[in-house]
Design an enzyme around this catalytic site. Structure first.
Site, PDB file in Angstrom:
ATOM      1  N   ASP A  20       0.723  -1.253   0.007  1.00 21.09           N
ATOM      2  CA  ASP A  20      -0.117   0.018  -0.076  1.00 21.09           C
ATOM      3  C   ASP A  20       0.810   1.189  -0.098  1.00 21.09           C
ATOM      4  O   ASP A  20       1.520   1.555   1.020  1.00 21.09           O
ATOM      5  CB  ASP A  20      -0.946  -0.155   1.140  1.00 21.09           C
ATOM      6  CG  ASP A  20      -1.936   1.240   1.294  1.00 21.09           C
ATOM      7  OD1 ASP A  20      -1.525   2.085   0.843  1.00 21.09           O
ATOM      8  OD2 ASP A  20      -2.966   0.793   1.886  1.00 21.09           O
TER       9      ASP A  20
ATOM     10  N   THR B 202      -1.619  -4.404  17.039  1.00 21.87           N
ATOM     11  CA  THR B 202      -1.419  -3.772  15.609  1.00 21.87           C
ATOM     12  C   THR B 202      -2.957  -3.907  15.001  1.00 21.87           C
ATOM     13  O   THR B 202      -3.800  -4.723  15.654  1.00 21.87           O
ATOM     14  CB  THR B 202      -0.430  -4.548  14.889  1.00 21.87           C
ATOM     15  OG1 THR B 202      -1.174  -5.763  14.800  1.00 21.87           O
ATOM     16  CG2 THR B 202       0.956  -4.731  15.694  1.00 21.87           C
TER      17      THR B 202
ATOM     18  N   LYS C 139       5.161 -20.252  10.620  1.00 23.69           N
ATOM     19  CA  LYS C 139       5.824 -19.571  11.548  1.00 23.69           C
ATOM     20  C   LYS C 139       7.111 -20.473  12.281  1.00 23.69           C
ATOM     21  O   LYS C 139       7.917 -19.974  12.633  1.00 23.69           O
ATOM     22  CB  LYS C 139       5.133 -18.848  12.858  1.00 23.69           C
ATOM     23  CG  LYS C 139       4.195 -17.847  12.193  1.00 23.69           C
ATOM     24  CD  LYS C 139       4.905 -16.518  11.806  1.00 23.69           C
ATOM     25  CE  LYS C 139       4.033 -15.472  11.414  1.00 23.69           C
ATOM     26  NZ  LYS C 139       5.040 -14.465  10.568  1.00 23.69           N
TER      27      LYS C 139
ATOM     28  N   ASP D  52       4.345  -6.656  -3.680  1.00 29.09           N
ATOM     29  CA  ASP D  52       3.703  -7.725  -3.513  1.00 29.09           C
ATOM     30  C   ASP D  52       4.395  -9.059  -3.190  1.00 29.09           C
ATOM     31  O   ASP D  52       4.831  -9.501  -4.335  1.00 29.09           O
ATOM     32  CB  ASP D  52       2.557  -7.831  -4.458  1.00 29.09           C
ATOM     33  CG  ASP D  52       1.628  -9.095  -3.844  1.00 29.09           C
ATOM     34  OD1 ASP D  52       1.767  -9.823  -2.969  1.00 29.09           O
ATOM     35  OD2 ASP D  52       0.303  -8.932  -4.199  1.00 29.09           O
TER      36      ASP D  52
ATOM     37  N   TYR E 156      -0.919 -21.077   9.864  1.00 30.61           N
ATOM     38  CA  TYR E 156      -0.261 -20.004  10.341  1.00 30.61           C
ATOM     39  C   TYR E 156       0.895 -20.569  11.129  1.00 30.61           C
ATOM     40  O   TYR E 156       1.984 -20.093  10.960  1.00 30.61           O
ATOM     41  CB  TYR E 156      -0.955 -18.933  11.056  1.00 30.61           C
ATOM     42  CG  TYR E 156      -0.121 -17.806  11.505  1.00 30.61           C
ATOM     43  CD1 TYR E 156       0.068 -16.772  10.607  1.00 30.61           C
ATOM     44  CD2 TYR E 156      -0.121 -17.543  12.844  1.00 30.61           C
ATOM     45  CE1 TYR E 156       0.794 -15.484  11.234  1.00 30.61           C
ATOM     46  CE2 TYR E 156       0.620 -16.441  13.330  1.00 30.61           C
ATOM     47  CZ  TYR E 156       0.943 -15.431  12.612  1.00 30.61           C
ATOM     48  OH  TYR E 156       1.658 -14.385  13.276  1.00 30.61           O
TER      49      TYR E 156
HETATM   50  N1  LIG Z   1       0.366  -8.594  15.924  1.00 28.96           N
HETATM   51  C1  LIG Z   1       0.535  -9.664  16.512  1.00 28.96           C
HETATM   52  O1  LIG Z   1      -0.001 -10.099  17.451  1.00 28.96           O
HETATM   53  C2  LIG Z   1       1.820 -10.689  16.003  1.00 28.96           C
HETATM   54  C3  LIG Z   1       2.195 -11.683  16.825  1.00 28.96           C
HETATM   55  C4  LIG Z   1       3.101 -12.199  16.607  1.00 28.96           C
HETATM   56  C5  LIG Z   1       3.616 -12.271  15.009  1.00 28.96           C
HETATM   57  N2  LIG Z   1       3.055 -11.279  14.393  1.00 28.96           N
HETATM   58  C6  LIG Z   1       3.814 -11.020  13.117  1.00 28.96           C
HETATM   59  O2  LIG Z   1       4.665 -10.017  13.025  1.00 28.96           O
HETATM   60  C7  LIG Z   1       4.455  -9.358  11.779  1.00 28.96           C
HETATM   61  C8  LIG Z   1       3.913  -8.148  11.640  1.00 28.96           C
HETATM   62  O3  LIG Z   1       2.569  -8.258  11.934  1.00 28.96           O
HETATM   63  P1  LIG Z   1       1.706  -6.947  12.290  1.00 28.96           P
HETATM   64  O4  LIG Z   1       0.814  -7.037  13.352  1.00 28.96           O
HETATM   65  O5  LIG Z   1       2.478  -5.708  12.253  1.00 28.96           O
HETATM   66  O6  LIG Z   1       0.523  -6.773  11.278  1.00 28.96           O
HETATM   67  P2  LIG Z   1      -0.234  -5.657  10.303  1.00 28.96           P
HETATM   68  O7  LIG Z   1      -0.204  -4.721  10.989  1.00 28.96           O
HETATM   69  O8  LIG Z   1      -1.167  -6.484   9.743  1.00 28.96           O
HETATM   70  O9  LIG Z   1       0.835  -5.296   9.032  1.00 28.96           O
HETATM   71  C9  LIG Z   1       1.289  -6.701   8.235  1.00 28.96           C
HETATM   72  C10 LIG Z   1       1.912  -6.117   6.978  1.00 28.96           C
HETATM   73  O10 LIG Z   1       2.399  -7.006   6.207  1.00 28.96           O
HETATM   74  C11 LIG Z   1       2.296  -6.550   4.774  1.00 28.96           C
HETATM   75  N3  LIG Z   1       2.132  -7.412   3.838  1.00 28.96           N
HETATM   76  C12 LIG Z   1       0.953  -8.436   4.053  1.00 28.96           C
HETATM   77  N4  LIG Z   1       0.864  -9.190   2.857  1.00 28.96           N
HETATM   78  C13 LIG Z   1       1.819  -8.776   1.918  1.00 28.96           C
HETATM   79  C14 LIG Z   1       2.300  -9.066   0.784  1.00 28.96           C
HETATM   80  N5  LIG Z   1       1.626 -10.226   0.120  1.00 28.96           N
HETATM   81  N6  LIG Z   1       3.287  -8.446   0.253  1.00 28.96           N
HETATM   82  C15 LIG Z   1       3.814  -7.454   0.850  1.00 28.96           C
HETATM   83  N7  LIG Z   1       3.624  -6.991   1.869  1.00 28.96           N
HETATM   84  C16 LIG Z   1       2.484  -7.679   2.662  1.00 28.96           C
HETATM   85  C17 LIG Z   1       1.392  -5.551   4.813  1.00 28.96           C
HETATM   86  O11 LIG Z   1       1.414  -4.469   3.914  1.00 28.96           O
HETATM   87  P3  LIG Z   1       0.355  -3.906   2.962  1.00 28.96           P
HETATM   88  O12 LIG Z   1      -0.903  -3.625   3.924  1.00 28.96           O
HETATM   89  O13 LIG Z   1       0.769  -2.751   2.394  1.00 28.96           O
HETATM   90  O14 LIG Z   1      -0.139  -4.800   1.941  1.00 28.96           O
HETATM   91  C18 LIG Z   1       1.503  -4.912   6.266  1.00 28.96           C
HETATM   92  O15 LIG Z   1       2.509  -3.831   6.201  1.00 28.96           O
HETATM   93  C19 LIG Z   1       3.678 -10.686  10.834  1.00 28.96           C
HETATM   94  O16 LIG Z   1       4.478 -11.590  10.412  1.00 28.96           O
HETATM   95  C20 LIG Z   1       3.320 -11.296  12.011  1.00 28.96           C
HETATM   96  O17 LIG Z   1       2.806 -12.588  11.569  1.00 28.96           O
HETATM   97  C21 LIG Z   1       2.240 -10.259  14.875  1.00 28.96           C
END
Ligand SMILES: NC(=O)c1ccc[n+]([C@@H]2O[C@H](COP(=O)([O-])OP(=O)(O)OC[C@H]3O[C@@H](n4cnc5c(N)ncnc54)[C@H](OP(=O)(O)O)[C@@H]3O)[C@@H](O)[C@H]2O)c1
Length: 252
Positions: free
Chosen positions: A42, A191, A160, A64, A156
């Site tokens: 985005d 988030t 991971k 992407d 998922y």
């Molecule tokens: N939040 C939690 O509780 C949590 C816990 C454990 C692990 N994690 C991990 O932490 C990481 C970040 O999570 P978050 O919570 O920050 O998530 P988030 O706020 O949903 O952000 C996800 C990011 O991934 C990008 N993305 C998704 N699919 C994509 C694709 N096909 N190509 C390019 N970019 C893509 C999105 O970009 P666009 O929107 O611009 O496409 C966005 O910037 C992830 O790997 C998640 O699994 C999160």
């Protein structure tokens, strides 16, 4: 003496920089002196991230990551345009809950491409000649979901868990290339991903999850600090590890 965690002048590529943990990682790296390449799909939200960064030399490279075959060439382009990469933080990811009885190929593709296959392709891209600095670091983002059994979250969790194994293997395979590979495993972080997850639960279920976090939910900055540390020379003798960043979630 160089301050601990300093990233001055380093070129750091952050995926998932349009949101959450990736956005916070970009901000933290910039505050430590890095030139940051921001990636996500985005462009508008990447521009919002860019506007928040300290320092100079930052740029946007929307992409992407589901186009896995194109990733190594895209990494090469980023190095050609902004210099060899010193640090790559792969924060992009997708979490969608679904019981195994109702998953199909399209679901596997979505979850595995965004979380695991993209990481392997980014690693392949970073290793290419001319793409990485003499001493570089790759940080992947796993989850505590890799360590616990969660009904409805199997694909998922498997993706991971794959990142944890890949971290060890890549760390050994890239030793001669001067690339350290480490990983962080967050528990629940506030988030948009968490907000989407909250909407799939009842209030009672969500409060039970909150109660299982001894120090409450994390902030994106809590994970970003750990990622920045692993990218920096302060972690120069740390390789192949997955660091829980979970406020004691796994310790209880
Ligand atoms: N939040 C939690 O509780 C949590 C816990 C454990 C692990 N994690 C991990 O932490 C990481 C970040 O999570 P978050 O919570 O920050 O998530 P988030 O706020 O949903 O952000 C996800 C990011 O991934 C990008 N993305 C998704 N699919 C994509 C694709 N096909 N190509 C390019 N970019 C893509 C999105 O970009 P666009 O929107 O611009 O496409 C966005 O910037 C992830 O790997 C998640 O699994 C999160």
């Amino acid at each position: 003496m160089t301050p601990l965690g300093d990233l001055s002048g380093r070129h750091v590529l952050v995926t998932g920089a349009s949101s959450g943990i990736g956005r916070a990682t970009a901000a933290t790296a910039a505050s430590l002196g890095a030139r940051v390449t921001l990636s996500g799909r985005d462009g508008g939200r990447l521009s919002e991230t860019l506007a928040r960064l300290d320092g100079h030399g930052h740029r946007i490279a929307a992409f992407d990551l589901s186009d896995v075959d194109s990733i190594p060439g895209w990494v090469k382009l980023q190095a050609a345009e902004a210099g060899p990469i010193d640090g790559l933080a792969h924060c992009a990811g997708v979490q969608i809950g679904k019981p195994v009885r109702s998953v199909d190929q399209a679901f596997f593709d979505t979850i595995l491409h965004a979380n695991l296959l993209s990481a392997l392709a980014l690693a392949r891209g970073l290793r290419q000649k001319g793409c990485h600095a003499e001493r570089a670091a790759l940080v992947l983002v796993s989850s505590v979901a890799a360590e616990i059994g969660q009904p409805g979250n199997v694909v998922y969790s498997a993706a991971k868990g794959g990142l944890v194994s890949a971290t060890r293997g890549l760390a050994m395979e890239f030793l001669r290339d001067g690339i350290r590979v480490n990983c962080v495993a967050p528990a629940m972080v506030e988030t948009e991903m968490m907000e989407r997850f909250r909407q799939t639960t009842t209030v009672e279920q969500f409060e039970a999850i909150r109660a299982a976090h001894p120090m409450g939910f994390g902030k994106p900055e809590d994970v970003a600090s750990a990622i920045a540390f692993l990218l920096s020379d302060a972690a120069r003798w740390i390789n192949g590890v997955t660091l829980p960043v979970d406020g004691g979630y796994l310790a209880k």
